[in-house]
Design an enzyme around this catalytic site. Structure first.
Site, mmCIF file in Angstrom:
data_model
loop_
_atom_site.group_PDB
_atom_site.id
_atom_site.type_symbol
_atom_site.label_atom_id
_atom_site.label_comp_id
_atom_site.label_asym_id
_atom_site.label_seq_id
_atom_site.Cartn_x
_atom_site.Cartn_y
_atom_site.Cartn_z
ATOM 1 N N SER A 63 0.687 -1.169 -0.076
ATOM 2 C CA SER A 63 -0.083 -0.100 -0.129
ATOM 3 C C SER A 63 0.836 1.312 0.213
ATOM 4 O O SER A 63 0.301 2.345 -0.182
ATOM 5 C CB SER A 63 -0.928 0.026 1.071
ATOM 6 O OG SER A 63 -2.167 -0.957 0.979
ATOM 7 N N LYS A 66 0.385 3.230 -3.182
ATOM 8 C CA LYS A 66 -0.840 3.901 -3.175
ATOM 9 C C LYS A 66 -0.575 5.514 -3.300
ATOM 10 O O LYS A 66 -1.408 6.270 -3.917
ATOM 11 C CB LYS A 66 -1.882 3.675 -2.466
ATOM 12 C CG LYS A 66 -2.333 2.200 -2.423
ATOM 13 C CD LYS A 66 -3.266 1.961 -1.094
ATOM 14 C CE LYS A 66 -3.800 0.574 -1.405
ATOM 15 N NZ LYS A 66 -4.529 -0.089 -0.203
ATOM 16 N N TYR A 188 -4.240 -2.298 -10.247
ATOM 17 C CA TYR A 188 -4.216 -2.285 -8.780
ATOM 18 C C TYR A 188 -3.198 -3.417 -8.157
ATOM 19 O O TYR A 188 -2.239 -3.254 -7.267
ATOM 20 C CB TYR A 188 -5.628 -2.125 -7.938
ATOM 21 C CG TYR A 188 -5.681 -2.240 -6.423
ATOM 22 C CD1 TYR A 188 -5.194 -1.335 -5.518
ATOM 23 C CD2 TYR A 188 -5.731 -3.632 -5.847
ATOM 24 C CE1 TYR A 188 -5.195 -1.340 -4.496
ATOM 25 C CE2 TYR A 188 -5.618 -3.576 -4.460
ATOM 26 C CZ TYR A 188 -5.305 -2.519 -3.772
ATOM 27 O OH TYR A 188 -5.245 -2.537 -2.387
ATOM 28 N N TYR A 240 -4.602 3.970 8.159
ATOM 29 C CA TYR A 240 -6.061 3.477 8.379
ATOM 30 C C TYR A 240 -6.560 3.505 9.571
ATOM 31 O O TYR A 240 -6.653 4.907 10.084
ATOM 32 C CB TYR A 240 -6.132 1.891 8.011
ATOM 33 C CG TYR A 240 -5.018 1.419 7.106
ATOM 34 C CD1 TYR A 240 -5.395 1.870 5.436
ATOM 35 C CD2 TYR A 240 -3.977 0.716 6.983
ATOM 36 C CE1 TYR A 240 -4.608 1.477 4.515
ATOM 37 C CE2 TYR A 240 -3.242 0.264 5.891
ATOM 38 C CZ TYR A 240 -3.398 0.832 4.805
ATOM 39 O OH TYR A 240 -2.547 0.386 3.668
ATOM 40 N N VAL A 258 1.086 -3.652 3.811
ATOM 41 C CA VAL A 258 1.295 -4.996 4.480
ATOM 42 C C VAL A 258 2.484 -5.985 4.136
ATOM 43 O O VAL A 258 2.662 -7.027 4.735
ATOM 44 C CB VAL A 258 -0.158 -5.829 4.143
ATOM 45 C CG1 VAL A 258 -1.219 -5.257 4.808
ATOM 46 C CG2 VAL A 258 -0.225 -5.869 2.726
HETATM 47 N N1 GLN Z 1 -2.341 -5.132 -1.880
HETATM 48 C C1 GLN Z 1 -2.872 -5.135 -0.440
HETATM 49 C C2 GLN Z 1 -4.361 -5.222 -0.355
HETATM 50 O O1 GLN Z 1 -5.076 -4.948 -1.249
HETATM 51 C C3 GLN Z 1 -2.414 -3.790 0.187
HETATM 52 C C4 GLN Z 1 -2.990 -3.540 1.543
HETATM 53 C C5 GLN Z 1 -1.956 -2.958 2.284
HETATM 54 O O2 GLN Z 1 -0.752 -2.901 2.017
HETATM 55 N N2 GLN Z 1 -2.492 -2.287 3.500
HETATM 56 O O3 GLN Z 1 -4.920 -5.776 0.610
#
Ligand code: GLN
Length: 304
Positions: A63, A66, A188, A240, A258
């Site tokens: 993430s 992003k 994505y 988050y 993650v």
């Molecule tokens: N690729 C992971 C997902 O879509 C990304 C989540 C993350 O890093 N928090 O669940």
């Protein structure tokens, strides 16, 4: 201040302490990673780098990427982006579907999965070859032509990505996905799969500490007003339902993934990347949070 000395000391302290939490297992490929890897790199805007531990070991930034897709989409279409996605902290898990119903398919912010999927849709609508343009943008930010998507991780996530498929279908039902669902979700998963090490990651995020300007090329990747906005979104939404905790403990805008990575920036000073795969219950790196909390305390570096 001897930055290397402080990094070495805090690194050793955190390494000697507990390593709690679990590696993300819902993406099969990520569950194979050694949970005790631990790396750090800080890159300052005068180009100096300070490293510790497994700073040169590549990992999936998940993430964290992003922020980069958001930066590109914001640079391309500007303010109209906020018609498709909001800028409010969600207070919910990164993969939550909850708020979409009451908010008519407008994700709370671009750094939760729903928001990042909408940003991928925007890129698919803007570019003929979005996958290529996105990686080119990231390579320019990194000043490193071999940064790439990791096909094995993208495929692995796709094989178990039920929630993200649910999210994109739900978004589509509200009319907030304009392009082919398969193309958007593929972008994505690829975005999340990108591999970097801490040295590359801190370097890539340096433009956000440098008013949007890439250090070596001098290219303005994002104007300074938009850079400020991206940093504000990282501050309020980068962790988050733990964004408040991160602001309280660390005091810098940042983003987690993650894969166990965390990147944070101090405007006009530095970008730092930390990697340790064990995640706390909110999906953020246990040691990464600990290291950054101690490091910013000892160096008295904070935006507050
Ligand atoms: N690729 C992971 C997902 O879509 C990304 C989540 C993350 O890093 N928090 O669940």
């Amino acid at each position: 201040m001897d930055c290397q000395k402080i990094i070495d000391r805090v690194y050793a302290e955190v390494k000697a302490g507990e390593n709690l939490g679990q590696v993300a297992a819902y993406i099969p490929e990520l569950s194979k990673i050694d949970p005790d890897r631990f790396g750090i790199c800080l890159t300052s805007i005068d180009g100096r780098q300070y490293r510790a531990g497994d700073a040169e070991e590549p990992f999936s930034i998940q993430s964290i990427a992003k922020v980069l897709s958001l930066s590109l989409a914001f640079a391309c279409i500007g303010e109209p982006i906020w018609k498709r996605v909001d800028v409010e902290p969600s207070g919910t898990a990164f993969n939550s579907l909850l708020q979409l119903e009451s908010e008519n398919g407008i994700p709370r912010n671009p750094l939760i999965n729903a928001g990042a999927i909408v940003v991928c849709d925007i890129l698919c609508g803007y570019f003929r070859e979005p996958k290529k343009e996105l990686i080119n943008f990231i390579r320019r930010a990194a000043n490193q032509p071999d940064i790439d998507y990791a096909a094995d991780i993208a495929a692995s996530e796709k094989s178990t990505g039920y929630r993200n498929f649910a999210l994109i279908n739900y978004l589509k039902s509200f009319g907030n996905i304009h392009n082919d669902i398969d193309q958007v979700i593929d972008l994505y998963f690829n975005l999340c799969s990108i591999k970097m090490n801490c040295v590359e990651l801190s370097h890539t995020f340096l433009f956000l500490a440098n008013n949007g300007v890439q250090l070596e090329s001098g290219e303005t990747l994002l104007d300074s007003s938009r850079t400020k906005r991206i940093n504000a979104i990282m501050q309020t939404c980068g962790f988050y339902d733990e964004a408040g905790e991160f602001a309280y403990r660390v005091g810098l805008p940042g983003k987690s993934g993650v894969g166990g990575g965390i990147t944070a920036i101090l405007p006009n000073e530095y970008a730092i990347a930390v990697w340790s795969p064990r995640l706390n219950k909110k999906g953020n790196s246990y040691r990464g949070m600990k290291f950054l909390e101690r490091f910013t305390t000892e160096t008295e570096s904070s935006i507050f």
